[in-house]
Enzyme design. Structure first.
Site, mmCIF file in Angstrom:
data_model
loop_
_atom_site.group_PDB
_atom_site.id
_atom_site.type_symbol
_atom_site.label_atom_id
_atom_site.label_comp_id
_atom_site.label_asym_id
_atom_site.label_seq_id
_atom_site.Cartn_x
_atom_site.Cartn_y
_atom_site.Cartn_z
ATOM 1 N N ASP A 13 0.877 -0.936 0.192
ATOM 2 C CA ASP A 13 -0.063 -0.182 -0.203
ATOM 3 C C ASP A 13 0.734 1.416 -0.011
ATOM 4 O OD1 ASP A 13 -2.369 1.650 0.536
ATOM 5 O OD2 ASP A 13 -1.771 1.800 2.524
ATOM 6 N N SER A 14 0.282 2.480 -0.226
ATOM 7 C CA SER A 14 0.790 3.600 -0.114
ATOM 8 C C SER A 14 1.472 3.877 1.373
ATOM 9 C CB SER A 14 0.083 4.656 -0.474
ATOM 10 O OG SER A 14 -1.154 4.630 0.169
ATOM 11 N N CYS A 76 -4.284 -1.225 -1.979
ATOM 12 C CA CYS A 76 -4.361 0.300 -2.151
ATOM 13 C C CYS A 76 -5.254 0.374 -3.346
ATOM 14 C CB CYS A 76 -2.932 0.858 -2.412
ATOM 15 S SG CYS A 76 -3.073 2.769 -2.875
ATOM 16 N N GLU A 157 -6.433 9.768 9.369
ATOM 17 C CA GLU A 157 -5.040 9.579 9.961
ATOM 18 C C GLU A 157 -4.790 10.629 11.100
ATOM 19 O OE1 GLU A 157 -2.257 9.975 6.730
ATOM 20 O OE2 GLU A 157 -2.622 7.865 6.053
ATOM 21 N N CYS A 189 -11.197 2.952 -0.912
ATOM 22 C CA CYS A 189 -9.974 3.466 -0.273
ATOM 23 C C CYS A 189 -9.875 2.489 0.883
ATOM 24 C CB CYS A 189 -10.017 4.930 0.156
ATOM 25 S SG CYS A 189 -8.634 5.350 1.123
ATOM 26 N N HIS A 191 -8.573 3.192 3.770
ATOM 27 C CA HIS A 191 -8.536 3.858 4.841
ATOM 28 C C HIS A 191 -9.993 3.753 5.408
ATOM 29 C CE1 HIS A 191 -4.793 5.582 4.303
ATOM 30 N NE2 HIS A 191 -4.731 6.409 5.246
#
Ligand code: DGL
Length: 270
Positions: A13-14, A76, A157, A189, A191
């Protein structure tokens, strides 16, 4: 058990968000060893060009091949949208490559023919048009709309979820015309599983909120099972590599993986 079955699953993932997918994989297949790579030096991918994400993704895939991974899971959406075909061509027959988009599109085909489905994701994912194209190709009469929601990644985040602030931001996005009258909303996404319940509450049960991490973990298991590649003994210790290390990344693992993990700095770009 074959030598290949004993090999690890590579997940990248990023950054740290892909740990939601790693967690779903681990929950479903506790006997598998995971090698996770978070490209924290280049985070976020959501605002990067396709060419940049492709270059990063191929280099990470190379590393995961050196680690003898039997399967590489692109955890991702932005990288799946920008670089899946290229990574697959690069890896060839050395390992199976899976992304986080196709299993969700399969689920939409099975469940939402002739209905209205929406997507939220980063700018890269939404503007790539990949979901739109793949859903149109199904020819199932699905009406599709998508909205880029770039505030959500930094919001999560920074720990603003299950809070007044997140309610307001999410509520604002969900009120946009693109996300009205849906039967299902894809969380495009890695997240977003963290705000799934908040979104569900706002839709009041009128739309299914689709968390790709669980669907992708099931697709990964199905592939390994079908090909006799499931690991059946106590696995080696999982590894969590990052291209840049800070304490805040270490703390974020708690949020995304549900427990703190030991991050190893891996100098892929040095
Ligand atoms: N993991 C990315 C995704 O799923 C979100 C974070 C980023 O923009 O890098 O699209």
């Amino acid at each position: 058990m074959s030598k290949k079955a004993a090999a690890p699953i590579g997940i990248f993932d990023s950054g740290i968000g892909g740990l939601t997918v790693a967690k779903a994989v681990k929950n479903l297949m506790p006997m598998e060893q995971i090698i996770y790579f978070g490209d924290t030096a280049h985070l976020p991918y959501g605002d990067k060009s396709t060419a940049a994400i492709q270059a990063y993704s191929v280099k990470i895939a190379h590393l995961l091949l050196q680690e003898k991974c039997k399967l590489i899971l692109i955890a991702c959406n932005s990288a799946s949208a920008a670089a899946y075909e290229l990574v697959k061509a690069y890896v060839g027959s050395q390992a199976k490559v899976l992304n986080v988009i196709d299993p969700v599109v399969d689920y939409i085909r099975e469940t939402y023919g002739d209905q209205r489905v929406g997507l939220i994701g980063t700018k890269q994912t939404v503007h790539s048009g990949v979901y739109q194209r793949k859903i149109a190709e199904l020819n199932e009469g699905i009406t599709f709309s998508a909205l880029a929601t770039p505030l959500l990644v930094p919001m999560i985040e920074e720990g603003f979820y299950k809070s007044d602030i997140s309610q307001t931001i999410i509520g604002n996005y969900l009120n946009k015309p693109e996300l009205k009258h849906l039967k299902a909303l894809i969380l495009g996404c890695t997240h977003y599983p963290l705000i799934k319940h908040e979104i569900e509450e706002l839709y009041k049960g009128k739309a299914e909120v689709i968390d790709s991490s669980e669907i992708v973990a099931k697709a990964t298991k199905a592939y390994l099972e079908f090909n006799n590649l499931l690991h059946q003994e106590t696995p080696k210790k999982d590894r969590f590599l990052v291209s840049d290390y800070t304490m805040s990344f270490e703390h974020a693992t708690q949020i995304f993986f549900g427990q703190e993990v030991e991050l190893e700095k891996f100098p892929l770009w040095e």
